[in-house]
Motif scaffolding. Structure first.
Motif, mmCIF file in Angstrom:
data_model
loop_
_atom_site.group_PDB
_atom_site.id
_atom_site.type_symbol
_atom_site.label_atom_id
_atom_site.label_comp_id
_atom_site.label_asym_id
_atom_site.label_seq_id
_atom_site.Cartn_x
_atom_site.Cartn_y
_atom_site.Cartn_z
ATOM 1 N N ASN A 135 0.812 -1.218 0.000
ATOM 2 C CA ASN A 135 0.000 0.000 0.000
ATOM 3 C C ASN A 135 0.841 1.261 0.000
ATOM 4 N N ALA A 136 2.127 1.134 0.386
ATOM 5 C CA ALA A 136 3.055 2.273 0.319
ATOM 6 C C ALA A 136 3.760 2.340 -1.032
ATOM 7 N N GLY A 137 3.498 1.317 -1.893
ATOM 8 C CA GLY A 137 4.117 1.297 -3.214
ATOM 9 C C GLY A 137 5.603 1.042 -3.180
ATOM 10 N N GLN A 138 6.076 0.279 -2.192
ATOM 11 C CA GLN A 138 7.507 0.026 -2.021
ATOM 12 C C GLN A 138 7.878 -1.331 -2.624
ATOM 13 N N GLY A 139 8.310 -1.314 -3.880
ATOM 14 C CA GLY A 139 8.621 -2.546 -4.588
ATOM 15 C C GLY A 139 9.754 -3.324 -3.962
ATOM 16 N N ALA A 140 10.847 -2.639 -3.577
ATOM 17 C CA ALA A 140 11.997 -3.326 -3.002
ATOM 18 C C ALA A 140 11.651 -3.913 -1.639
ATOM 19 N N GLU A 141 10.908 -3.167 -0.814
ATOM 20 C CA GLU A 141 10.506 -3.651 0.502
ATOM 21 C C GLU A 141 9.585 -4.864 0.367
ATOM 22 N N LEU A 142 8.721 -4.835 -0.642
ATOM 23 C CA LEU A 142 7.816 -5.957 -0.885
ATOM 24 C C LEU A 142 8.600 -7.188 -1.317
ATOM 25 N N ALA A 143 9.592 -6.994 -2.175
ATOM 26 C CA ALA A 143 10.404 -8.110 -2.660
ATOM 27 C C ALA A 143 11.208 -8.745 -1.535
ATOM 28 N N ALA A 144 11.466 -7.986 -0.468
ATOM 29 C CA ALA A 144 12.222 -8.519 0.674
ATOM 30 C C ALA A 144 11.440 -9.589 1.425
ATOM 31 N N HIS A 145 10.156 -9.714 1.149
ATOM 32 C CA HIS A 145 9.343 -10.762 1.762
ATOM 33 C C HIS A 145 9.518 -12.098 1.050
ATOM 34 N N SER A 174 12.117 -15.138 -0.544
ATOM 35 C CA SER A 174 13.460 -15.699 -0.352
ATOM 36 C C SER A 174 14.319 -15.355 -1.573
ATOM 37 N N PRO A 175 15.637 -15.403 -1.452
ATOM 38 C CA PRO A 175 16.514 -15.025 -2.574
ATOM 39 C C PRO A 175 16.271 -15.827 -3.853
ATOM 40 N N THR A 176 15.827 -17.068 -3.736
ATOM 41 C CA THR A 176 15.610 -17.916 -4.921
ATOM 42 C C THR A 176 14.126 -18.149 -5.192
ATOM 43 N N ALA A 177 13.288 -17.267 -4.687
ATOM 44 C CA ALA A 177 11.829 -17.454 -4.791
ATOM 45 C C ALA A 177 11.345 -17.406 -6.233
ATOM 46 N N GLU A 178 10.167 -18.012 -6.445
ATOM 47 C CA GLU A 178 9.465 -17.940 -7.728
ATOM 48 C C GLU A 178 8.121 -17.252 -7.524
ATOM 49 N N PHE A 179 7.770 -16.394 -8.483
ATOM 50 C CA PHE A 179 6.481 -15.709 -8.448
ATOM 51 C C PHE A 179 5.810 -15.904 -9.798
ATOM 52 N N ILE A 180 4.609 -16.520 -9.801
ATOM 53 C CA ILE A 180 3.845 -16.731 -11.032
ATOM 54 C C ILE A 180 2.555 -15.931 -10.910
ATOM 55 N N ARG A 184 11.780 -15.169 -11.346
ATOM 56 C CA ARG A 184 12.634 -15.908 -10.422
ATOM 57 C C ARG A 184 13.644 -14.978 -9.757
ATOM 58 N N GLY A 185 13.835 -15.177 -8.468
ATOM 59 C CA GLY A 185 14.882 -14.468 -7.745
ATOM 60 C C GLY A 185 14.508 -13.049 -7.351
ATOM 61 N N THR A 186 15.277 -12.510 -6.396
ATOM 62 C CA THR A 186 14.998 -11.181 -5.847
ATOM 63 C C THR A 186 15.032 -10.093 -6.911
ATOM 64 N N LYS A 187 15.978 -10.169 -7.849
ATOM 65 C CA LYS A 187 16.122 -9.116 -8.847
ATOM 66 C C LYS A 187 14.890 -9.017 -9.743
ATOM 67 N N GLU A 188 14.457 -10.145 -10.329
ATOM 68 C CA GLU A 188 13.312 -10.117 -11.240
ATOM 69 C C GLU A 188 12.031 -9.720 -10.510
ATOM 70 N N ILE A 189 11.868 -10.237 -9.296
ATOM 71 C CA ILE A 189 10.653 -9.920 -8.537
ATOM 72 C C ILE A 189 10.627 -8.441 -8.158
ATOM 73 N N THR A 190 11.762 -7.893 -7.776
ATOM 74 C CA THR A 190 11.832 -6.454 -7.464
ATOM 75 C C THR A 190 11.492 -5.622 -8.690
ATOM 76 N N GLU A 191 12.021 -6.013 -9.847
ATOM 77 C CA GLU A 191 11.782 -5.253 -11.086
ATOM 78 C C GLU A 191 10.301 -5.261 -11.469
#
Length: 335
Positions: free
Chosen positions: A47-57, A59-65, A73-80
């Motif tokens: 709700n604060a629009g914080q993409g990096a803070e949200l991605a911190a939830h 794991s480093p090797t997480a998958e998001f579909i 895959r991974g923190t970088k792609e999910i943050t982007e």
């Protein structure tokens, strides 16, 4: 002495049977409470629009579909992808309902629930089902895998019949042997299409029928029920084909005999369609196939034999107009 030992063993087993589920439930409740507290932080960051803070939830090797099947895959792609989302939809807000948490192991659990996304004017709303696999790292329940699914409401009966809305209105086939008039309208509740049929030959009515066309949610198809003024009735099961609609119709005649037919509807343009009848059995006898064109009735009646008029079949038809509509799409917020 043995009796007392036996009784003590039974009591101990009974307590174990009772206490194990209770202890497990208490443990699950603790895990659920921890995960729900973590989700509160997830919602706050969203709700604060914080993409990096949200991605911190994650794991480093997480998958998001996401709901469209896109994989990150991974923190970088999910943050982007989260950063791009908030750039595209500033002011988007999240509410969620954690419906279940199941502990699979000491540091592994599965969470399921529903996310409700809304935003500023023009962003729209979306309801998404989700399933998350969480792992506990350094006392934090991080998301190892997150999968979202669309949770669109089931279409209404009216929406499932909407592809047949072209039928609404008055129609006629006028030939040298007789006249077929058809009229269709929506029912008052908009959940059925109501039909009226009137066939006359040599100025005499040979068939007058009413029809109700509806959506059968149990079988997932359109069905029709037709009732004749003489006491006969029929039921049609509808199927869509590449060039139109087909119905398999079963008829019960007033004298108790039965009949069947395959009817095919081929729409031409908004003012005409072709109706074909085949495999017709009436009272145990085979009836001839037929084909004729039905046109939208003009404001002023035309004389018999106007261009395009065709003779009606000698044996009255119990028509049914079949279709199998596609499920309507419902818009959702896209990333």
């Amino acid at each position: 002495m043995q009796s007392r030992t036996w009784i003590a063993s039974v009591v101990a087993c009974s307590l174990a049977v009772f206490l194990v589920p209770v202890l497990a439930q208490a443990q699950d409740s603790t895990v659920a409470a921890e995960i729900k507290a973590t989700e509160a932080g997830f919602v706050k960051a969203f709700n604060a629009g914080q993409g990096a803070e949200l991605a911190a939830h994650f794991s480093p090797t997480a998958e998001f579909i996401d709901e469209e099947g896109n994989l990150y895959r991974g923190t970088k792609e999910i943050t982007e992808v989260l950063t791009r989302y908030f750039e595209r939809f500033p002011g988007a807000k999240l509410a969620l309902d954690v419906e279940s948490v199941r502990e699979i192991g000491p540091n592994l659990s599965i969470e399921e629930g529903t996310r409700y996304i809304s935003g500023t004017e023009g962003v729209g709303k979306a309801t998404l089902r989700y399933s998350a696999v969480r792992i506990k790292i350094n006392d934090r329940w991080l998301i190892a895998s997150l999968r979202e699914f669309t949770a669109d409401p089931a279409p209404t009966a009216h929406e499932m019949l909407e592809p047949l809305s072209w039928m609404i209105g008055d129609w006629i086939n006028e030939g040298t042997d007789g006249v077929v008039k058809l009229s269709f309208k929506w029912s008052a509740d908009q959940n059925y299409i109501l039909g009226e049929y009137d066939v006359t030959m040599d100025g005499k009515s040979v068939m007058n029928s009413t029809q109700r066309i509806g959506w059968d949610p149990l079988n997932g198809r359109v069905r029709s029920w037709l009732f004749d003024a003489d006491g006969g009735f029929s039921e049609g099961m509808w199927t869509g084909v590449s060039d139109g609609w087909v119905v398999k119709s079963q008829t019960t005649n007033p004298d108790g005999s039965s009949g069947s037919a395959t009817l095919t509807l081929i729409p031409g343009n908004k003012n005409q369609f072709v109706m074909k009848g085949s495999d017709r059995i009436v009272g145990g006898d085979r009836a001839d196939d037929f084909e004729f064109t039905i046109v939208r009735q003009p404001p002023t009646a035309k004389p018999a034999g106007f261009p395009g008029a065709q003779p009606v079949p000698a044996t009255p038809v119990r028509p049914a107009l079949p279709a199998r509509p596609a499920t309507p799409a419902t818009p959702a917020v896209r990333k």
